[in-house]
Design a protein around this motif. Structure first.
Motif, PDB file in Angstrom:
ATOM      1  N   ALA A  20      -5.457 -41.040  26.580  1.00  0.00           N
ATOM      2  CA  ALA A  20      -5.331 -42.269  27.144  1.00  0.00           C
ATOM      3  C   ALA A  20      -4.965 -43.335  26.265  1.00  0.00           C
ATOM      4  O   ALA A  20      -4.157 -44.296  26.533  1.00  0.00           O
ATOM      5  N   LYS A  21      -5.180 -43.199  25.159  1.00  0.00           N
ATOM      6  CA  LYS A  21      -5.051 -44.175  23.837  1.00  0.00           C
ATOM      7  C   LYS A  21      -3.357 -44.044  23.875  1.00  0.00           C
ATOM      8  O   LYS A  21      -2.899 -45.032  23.454  1.00  0.00           O
ATOM      9  N   ALA A  22      -2.861 -42.836  23.644  1.00  0.00           N
ATOM     10  CA  ALA A  22      -1.437 -42.504  23.566  1.00  0.00           C
ATOM     11  C   ALA A  22      -0.464 -42.763  24.731  1.00  0.00           C
ATOM     12  O   ALA A  22       0.826 -42.497  24.350  1.00  0.00           O
ATOM     13  N   GLY A  23      -0.962 -42.875  25.811  1.00  0.00           N
ATOM     14  CA  GLY A  23      -0.276 -43.147  27.047  1.00  0.00           C
ATOM     15  C   GLY A  23       0.222 -41.503  27.511  1.00  0.00           C
ATOM     16  O   GLY A  23       1.389 -41.421  27.978  1.00  0.00           O
ATOM     17  N   GLU A  24      -0.504 -40.599  27.132  1.00  0.00           N
ATOM     18  CA  GLU A  24      -0.094 -39.330  27.406  1.00  0.00           C
ATOM     19  C   GLU A  24      -0.921 -38.490  28.408  1.00  0.00           C
ATOM     20  O   GLU A  24      -0.868 -37.303  28.568  1.00  0.00           O
ATOM     21  N   LEU A  25      -1.436 -39.192  29.406  1.00  0.00           N
ATOM     22  CA  LEU A  25      -2.107 -38.781  30.430  1.00  0.00           C
ATOM     23  C   LEU A  25      -1.264 -37.943  31.482  1.00  0.00           C
ATOM     24  O   LEU A  25      -0.321 -38.441  31.644  1.00  0.00           O
ATOM     25  N   ASN A  26      -1.880 -37.152  32.419  1.00  0.00           N
ATOM     26  CA  ASN A  26      -1.005 -36.413  33.279  1.00  0.00           C
ATOM     27  C   ASN A  26      -1.551 -37.205  34.584  1.00  0.00           C
ATOM     28  O   ASN A  26      -2.803 -37.211  34.871  1.00  0.00           O
ATOM     29  N   VAL A  27      -0.755 -37.942  35.006  1.00  0.00           N
ATOM     30  CA  VAL A  27      -0.912 -38.895  36.228  1.00  0.00           C
ATOM     31  C   VAL A  27      -0.473 -38.379  37.652  1.00  0.00           C
ATOM     32  O   VAL A  27       0.590 -37.963  37.885  1.00  0.00           O
ATOM     33  N   GLN A  49       5.564 -46.198  48.064  1.00  0.00           N
ATOM     34  CA  GLN A  49       4.667 -46.698  47.390  1.00  0.00           C
ATOM     35  C   GLN A  49       4.851 -46.169  45.855  1.00  0.00           C
ATOM     36  O   GLN A  49       4.498 -46.725  44.993  1.00  0.00           O
ATOM     37  N   TYR A  50       4.893 -44.807  45.853  1.00  0.00           N
ATOM     38  CA  TYR A  50       5.130 -44.088  44.555  1.00  0.00           C
ATOM     39  C   TYR A  50       6.160 -44.668  43.485  1.00  0.00           C
ATOM     40  O   TYR A  50       5.940 -45.063  42.534  1.00  0.00           O
ATOM     41  N   GLN A  51       7.303 -44.931  44.200  1.00  0.00           N
ATOM     42  CA  GLN A  51       8.443 -45.586  43.613  1.00  0.00           C
ATOM     43  C   GLN A  51       8.146 -46.852  42.988  1.00  0.00           C
ATOM     44  O   GLN A  51       8.500 -47.319  42.007  1.00  0.00           O
ATOM     45  N   ARG A  52       7.646 -47.676  43.919  1.00  0.00           N
ATOM     46  CA  ARG A  52       7.305 -49.069  43.692  1.00  0.00           C
ATOM     47  C   ARG A  52       6.121 -49.391  42.284  1.00  0.00           C
ATOM     48  O   ARG A  52       6.148 -50.635  41.918  1.00  0.00           O
ATOM     49  N   HIS A  53       5.365 -48.165  42.267  1.00  0.00           N
ATOM     50  CA  HIS A  53       4.427 -48.370  41.291  1.00  0.00           C
ATOM     51  C   HIS A  53       4.553 -47.690  40.148  1.00  0.00           C
ATOM     52  O   HIS A  53       3.850 -47.355  39.116  1.00  0.00           O
ATOM     53  N   LEU A  54       5.770 -46.892  40.269  1.00  0.00           N
ATOM     54  CA  LEU A  54       5.962 -45.910  39.179  1.00  0.00           C
ATOM     55  C   LEU A  54       5.973 -46.496  37.646  1.00  0.00           C
ATOM     56  O   LEU A  54       5.410 -46.142  36.606  1.00  0.00           O
ATOM     57  N   LYS A  55       6.677 -47.609  37.390  1.00  0.00           N
ATOM     58  CA  LYS A  55       6.722 -48.347  36.036  1.00  0.00           C
ATOM     59  C   LYS A  55       5.476 -48.718  35.801  1.00  0.00           C
ATOM     60  O   LYS A  55       4.957 -48.462  34.364  1.00  0.00           O
ATOM     61  N   LEU A  56       4.645 -48.944  36.578  1.00  0.00           N
ATOM     62  CA  LEU A  56       3.014 -49.351  36.071  1.00  0.00           C
ATOM     63  C   LEU A  56       2.366 -48.222  35.783  1.00  0.00           C
ATOM     64  O   LEU A  56       1.935 -48.263  34.647  1.00  0.00           O
ATOM     65  N   LEU A  57       2.294 -47.327  36.408  1.00  0.00           N
ATOM     66  CA  LEU A  57       1.740 -45.992  36.256  1.00  0.00           C
ATOM     67  C   LEU A  57       2.303 -45.284  35.094  1.00  0.00           C
ATOM     68  O   LEU A  57       1.675 -44.649  34.209  1.00  0.00           O
ATOM     69  N   GLN A  58       3.428 -45.470  34.538  1.00  0.00           N
ATOM     70  CA  GLN A  58       4.038 -45.005  33.255  1.00  0.00           C
ATOM     71  C   GLN A  58       3.318 -45.420  32.085  1.00  0.00           C
ATOM     72  O   GLN A  58       3.712 -44.936  30.961  1.00  0.00           O
ATOM     73  N   ASN A  59       2.600 -46.628  32.067  1.00  0.00           N
ATOM     74  CA  ASN A  59       1.911 -46.863  30.941  1.00  0.00           C
ATOM     75  C   ASN A  59       0.770 -45.987  30.743  1.00  0.00           C
ATOM     76  O   ASN A  59       0.382 -45.903  29.394  1.00  0.00           O
ATOM     77  N   PHE A  60       0.530 -45.029  31.493  1.00  0.00           N
ATOM     78  CA  PHE A  60      -0.831 -44.344  31.341  1.00  0.00           C
ATOM     79  C   PHE A  60      -0.166 -42.814  30.894  1.00  0.00           C
ATOM     80  O   PHE A  60      -0.813 -42.041  30.279  1.00  0.00           O
ATOM     81  N   GLY A  61       1.111 -42.576  31.613  1.00  0.00           N
ATOM     82  CA  GLY A  61       1.599 -41.131  31.258  1.00  0.00           C
ATOM     83  C   GLY A  61       2.996 -41.304  31.667  1.00  0.00           C
ATOM     84  O   GLY A  61       3.487 -41.866  32.644  1.00  0.00           O
ATOM     85  N   THR A  62       4.070 -40.598  30.938  1.00  0.00           N
ATOM     86  CA  THR A  62       5.451 -40.807  30.821  1.00  0.00           C
ATOM     87  C   THR A  62       6.000 -40.286  32.227  1.00  0.00           C
ATOM     88  O   THR A  62       7.106 -40.845  32.577  1.00  0.00           O
ATOM     89  N   GLU A  63       5.354 -39.178  32.865  1.00  0.00           N
ATOM     90  CA  GLU A  63       5.939 -38.632  34.095  1.00  0.00           C
ATOM     91  C   GLU A  63       4.850 -38.522  35.288  1.00  0.00           C
ATOM     92  O   GLU A  63       4.278 -37.418  35.718  1.00  0.00           O
ATOM     93  N   PRO A  64       4.258 -39.680  35.884  1.00  0.00           N
ATOM     94  CA  PRO A  64       3.456 -39.664  36.838  1.00  0.00           C
ATOM     95  C   PRO A  64       4.119 -38.884  37.834  1.00  0.00           C
ATOM     96  O   PRO A  64       5.390 -38.934  38.202  1.00  0.00           O
ATOM     97  N   LEU A  65       3.319 -37.771  38.686  1.00  0.00           N
ATOM     98  CA  LEU A  65       3.717 -36.877  39.684  1.00  0.00           C
ATOM     99  C   LEU A  65       3.331 -37.293  41.038  1.00  0.00           C
ATOM    100  O   LEU A  65       2.242 -37.198  41.033  1.00  0.00           O
ATOM    101  N   LEU A  66       4.183 -37.212  42.001  1.00  0.00           N
ATOM    102  CA  LEU A  66       3.826 -37.423  43.409  1.00  0.00           C
ATOM    103  C   LEU A  66       3.378 -36.209  43.869  1.00  0.00           C
ATOM    104  O   LEU A  66       4.074 -35.223  43.847  1.00  0.00           O
ATOM    105  N   ILE A  67       2.131 -36.167  44.203  1.00  0.00           N
ATOM    106  CA  ILE A  67       1.559 -34.768  44.706  1.00  0.00           C
ATOM    107  C   ILE A  67       1.779 -34.672  46.335  1.00  0.00           C
ATOM    108  O   ILE A  67       2.159 -33.594  46.614  1.00  0.00           O
ATOM    109  N   GLY A  68       1.546 -35.799  46.879  1.00  0.00           N
ATOM    110  CA  GLY A  68       1.573 -36.004  48.477  1.00  0.00           C
ATOM    111  C   GLY A  68       0.929 -37.156  48.846  1.00  0.00           C
ATOM    112  O   GLY A  68       0.815 -37.834  48.191  1.00  0.00           O
ATOM    113  N   PRO A  69       0.338 -37.007  50.134  1.00  0.00           N
ATOM    114  CA  PRO A  69      -0.453 -38.153  50.571  1.00  0.00           C
ATOM    115  C   PRO A  69      -1.661 -38.372  50.100  1.00  0.00           C
ATOM    116  O   PRO A  69      -2.098 -37.469  49.327  1.00  0.00           O
TER     117      PRO A  69
END
Length: 292
Positions: free
Chosen positions: A125-132, A140-160
């Protein structure tokens, strides 16, 4: 965009600090106000009530203990009336059913909802290396991807909504089961007089090895469970959630119910707020006369 962060505990605090470090305007709320001091010192606005934080922001991130806490903080009568036009990103560990029900309540209040639980602990969490893991519509995923990248470099869309919550529970079931199995084997080789270094050498060179074993090994050998990255009580809570959700899926839950019993005993032994590797002490003491 201004972000409200609700829940600044062991994981929430470093995650909120990541947003401040990225120069994102932040308003924070925690049910224990003392935990907000580091964020206030770093420039966050502090809210004394959840509805104040929600009103002040366009996006609300939840890192709360469980679904009842979310209902209390986000969906009380006063808070729910402030959701219109706002985005809720739920990042804690809850069941798929709970996540879908909370989504329905948020949408009924005029907001939008997505889930983004994370795998990892305080160092990540401190390093921004979480698996999101994201449960949302693709837009929605695309619109909020940049924000979520603060927590992990590659947030993954799983589904609904619900799919990411399910995956998170599956992974936390593995955390509980792998750690319990490793602890049992470690205690066994110790009782048999096998050198632990030799045991670990063989294990590390085998397909059976998981890096979490080495992360927990020294804690178990030293009996030092202080300063946890993930407390025993939280792993017990997640194990309970997994069992409750899996009951309707026609799965044999015998193994994880055994793990739950060990975690319950660890909590009774006053390890609730210690690292979950404390389950090793339960396994060892059980063998010294706690039962059969």
């Amino acid at each position: 965009m201004k972000v409200a962060f609700l829940g600044t505990g062991l994981m929430g605090l470093p995650m909120a600090q990541r947003l401040l470090a990225a120069d994102i305007q932040l308003v924070a709320y925690n049910r224990t106000p003392e935990k907000l001091a580091p964020l206030q010192a770093a420039g966050a606005e502090i809210a004394t009530h959840p509805r104040h934080a929600i009103r002040a922001a366009e996006c609300i991130i939840l890192m709360l203990t469980n679904a009842p806490a979310i209902y209390n903080v986000l969906l009380s009568d006063t808070a729910w009336q402030t959701l219109e036009g706002r985005t809720i990103i739920q990042m804690g560990t809850i069941t798929p059913t709970e996540s879908q029900e909370i989504r329905d309540a948020v949408v009924a209040g005029g907001g939008e909802y997505l889930e983004a639980p994370v795998l990892g602990s305080i160092p990540e969490a401190k390093a921004g290396e979480l698996n999101v893991m994201v449960g949302a519509e693709p837009e929605q995923y695309q619109r909020h991807l940049k924000l979520l990248q603060n927590f992990g470099t590659e947030p993954l869309l799983i589904g609904p909504v619900g799919s990411a919550a399910a995956l998170k529970l599956a992974l936390n079931q593995l955390i509980a089961s792998l750690t319990t199995s490793f602890a049992l084997s470690l205690a066994f080789v110790q009782r048999q007089g096998v050198d632990v270094d030799v045991f670990m050498q063989i294990l590390r060179d085998s397909p059976l090895y998981a890096p979490t074993f080495d992360k927990k090994l020294q804690r178990m050998l030293d009996g030092n469970y202080a300063d946890p990255n993930f407390p025993t009580k939280h792993l017990l809570k997640d194990t309970e959630l997994f069992i409750s959700e899996a009951k309707s899926r026609s799965l044999d839950l015998s193994s994880i119910k055994g793990v739950r019993q060990i975690l319950q005993t660890a909590v009774k032994m006053s390890f609730a707020d210690d690292d979950y590797s404390s389950l090793f002490s339960v396994i060892k003491e059980w063998g010294e006369g706690m039962g059969e």
